[in-house]
Design a protein around this motif. Structure first.
Motif, PDB file in Angstrom:
ATOM      1  N   ARG A 144       0.908  -1.118   0.007  1.00  0.00           N
ATOM      2  CA  ARG A 144      -0.053  -0.145   0.069  1.00  0.00           C
ATOM      3  C   ARG A 144       0.766   1.087  -0.012  1.00  0.00           C
ATOM      4  N   VAL A 145       0.685   2.000  -1.099  1.00  0.00           N
ATOM      5  CA  VAL A 145       1.559   3.272  -0.865  1.00  0.00           C
ATOM      6  C   VAL A 145       1.290   4.423   0.186  1.00  0.00           C
ATOM      7  N   GLU A 147       1.741   7.275   0.569  1.00  0.00           N
ATOM      8  CA  GLU A 147       1.312   8.754   0.392  1.00  0.00           C
ATOM      9  C   GLU A 147      -0.109   8.793  -0.217  1.00  0.00           C
ATOM     10  N   THR A 148      -0.577   7.780  -0.787  1.00  0.00           N
ATOM     11  CA  THR A 148      -1.846   7.844  -1.508  1.00  0.00           C
ATOM     12  C   THR A 148      -2.672   6.741  -0.810  1.00  0.00           C
ATOM     13  N   GLU A 150      -3.042   3.889  -1.975  1.00  0.00           N
ATOM     14  CA  GLU A 150      -3.596   2.994  -2.974  1.00  0.00           C
ATOM     15  C   GLU A 150      -2.796   1.564  -2.985  1.00  0.00           C
ATOM     16  N   VAL A 234       2.899   2.663 -11.971  1.00  0.00           N
ATOM     17  CA  VAL A 234       3.182   3.716 -10.943  1.00  0.00           C
ATOM     18  C   VAL A 234       4.709   4.222 -11.072  1.00  0.00           C
TER      19      VAL A 234
END
Length: 510
Positions: A144-145, A147-148, A150, A234
């Motif tokens: 899971r990113v 920053e976002t 996602e 990404v």
């Protein structure tokens, strides 16, 4: 050191093939003369104790390649796209080659990601799972990113895999050279070129920036395709040894029970798989060349999801038109036109009899179209077609072989969803639409406009080129040479310049 090292690897490879029973299968698939088969078995037998045993539950060739390691596994996968070399039966066996290896340690994966992306992994991802899949070249982690938020799939190359592949590829080149020397009949199949193709594919897969670029291009080409989805790359979380894509959640395409549980019409899904593949190949000239069930999922809303973009196919616009005409000719049973297309494209030597070739193509097509829908097979058609084209001296064309092989795979996927699918009826509207769009007056107009644009870039050079050409046909004294005609290329340049001037004038008037 390089020569003896490669020879030793070939001995080890041959010993493994002999020990696992794969040697006999490969020699038969390559149609090696009986005397050479016997000699190979006799020479290989004393070394068989040096070979690896492999998994006894696997078929012989799959067992041998799996035992020999990642480069051989990947080579087997590439050969599964070349039935012209190994035969359809062996190609189908190789398609299911085991590509599952034990994952490498988690700390190595984390260290590699940090080294490639230049930040601590906890700063990049709020979650980073244990490997969810491990293959010959890389393994995949769900993450899971940070920053976002996602959800993404992070693909990480195996440590030391590049060096291992380069070592094995050297041995493959030596093997191809030996095969070409001992078996002149195989030169038509160009074994050395096959290894070069393999090297290009694998080296592309070993630089995940290239696979990320392939995913990005495929994503852009297909973004508007209804019912089809490609995970979004990404870029800022991708590098040479790390690739990050959006997470693809769905039921495996090989699990019919799971697809039925989602309430998805498998008949429509099978047709969509085939039509989308043809659309990508013909419309874009860029297609997923490893489109088996393991690389496809079905989302809960029925969308088809493709992933793993290590093997992509590319065909230029001219070849697309040729291939479409060949398919269209078979669909319409116009074998004379199919023969003409082969000759026009230079696929068959010009000194061969076109009528005889057309009759041979009829012998390929008619038995297929006489079958009921459940038995109409692209694989059978291609098997016959390989035999015919070999008889007429057609050279192997890698880009067409990859396209045709992928179509066989896609046909198998479609039949797994709907065994009674008629692939020709499903393919016909896509091919006809391409023919209408790309082989009619509108296509000619587009070609002329594109030609004008190209000439436009060279327009400033045309006056000087014409003047230089005219000067060359004059004598040193300056008088125009007597009895000498102005060369055709001068008239061509002058004519093109005139046409370009008229074209610009018409544009200005309009």
């Amino acid at each position: 050191m390089k020569g003896p090292h490669n020879i030793w690897r070939l001995i080890r490879t041959g010993a493994t093939f002999e020990r696992t029973g794969a040697m006999r299968v490969v020699l038969e698939a390559m149609n090696v003369p009986p005397r050479l088969r016997f000699a190979a078995r006799v020479i290989g037998w004393p070394f068989s104790f040096l070979g690896l045993k492999g998994d006894p539950d696997l078929p012989p060739v799959t067992r041998a390649l799996t035992a020999l390691g990642p480069a051989y596994i990947k080579f087997g996968q590439i050969l599964s796209t070349r039935p012209d070399i190994v035969g359809l039966d062996l190609a189908n066996q190789l398609r299911y080659l085991q590509d599952k290896l034990p994952p490498f340690p988690m700390d190595q994966a984390r260290h590699l990601v940090e080294a490639e992306l230049g930040q601590p992994i906890d700063a990049l991802f709020s979650e980073f799972s244990e490997p969810v899949a491990a293959a010959s070249i890389a393994q995949v982690h769900k993450a899971r990113v940070a920053e976002t938020g996602e959800e993404v799939a992070v693909k990480v190359l195996r440590p030391g895999i590049v060096r291992a592949f380069r070592r094995d590829i050297d041995a493959f080149y030596l093997s191809a050279a030996i095969i070409e020397r001992l078996l002149p009949s195989t030169r038509r199949l160009r074994p050395t070129d096959v290894i070069a193709h393999f090297e290009g594919v694998v080296m592309g897969e070993l630089d995940l920036r290239l696979e990320t670029a392939a995913a990005a291009e495929f994503y852009a080409n297909t973004e508007a395709d209804e019912g089809f989805r490609v995970p979004r790359p990404v870029w800022h979380l991708s590098a040479r040894q790390v690739m990050t894509l959006g997470w693809a959640e769905g039921a495996p395409l090989g699990d019919n029970d799971a697809i039925d549980a989602l309430g998805i019409d498998r008949t429509e899904l099978g047709e969509r798989v085939l039509q989308l593949f043809l659309k990508h190949a013909l419309r874009d000239g860029y297609f997923h060349a490893d489109m088996h069930q393991g690389n496809l999922k079905v989302a809960s809303n029925g969308d088809l999801i493709a992933y793993d973009f290590g093997i992509m196919g590319t065909i230029d616009e001219y070849t697309r038109r040729v291939y479409a005409e060949i398919l269209y000719g078979f669909i319409r049973k116009d074998y004379r036109r199919v023969a003409e297309v082969h000759f026009e494209a230079g696929y068959v030597p010009a000194d061969r009899d076109i009528d005889e070739f057309a009759r041979a193509l009829r012998s390929v097509g008619e038995p297929i179209f006489g079958m009921d829908a459940t038995r109409i097979s692209m694989a059978r058609l291609l098997n016959y077609l390989f035999e015919v084209t070999e008889r007429f001296g057609m050279q192997t064309r890698t880009e067409l072989i990859l396209l045709q092989r992928t179509m066989v795979v896609v046909e198998g996927v479609a039949r797994s969803l709907n065994p009674s699918i008629n692939i020709w009826h499903v393919a016909q509207p896509v091919v006809e639409d391409y023919i209408r769009t790309n082989l009619g007056p509108a296509a000619l107009a587009r070609d002329l406009i594109r030609t004008a644009r190209v000439l436009g870039r060279f327009g400033p050079h045309l006056p000087a080129a014409v003047e230089a050409a005219l000067i060359r046909v004059r004598q040193p004294s300056g008088r125009v040479a007597e009895r000498r005609r102005i060369p055709g290329f001068v008239w061509f340049i002058a004519g093109v310049g005139t046409m370009w001037a008229v074209f610009l004038a018409l544009l200005h008037v309009s």
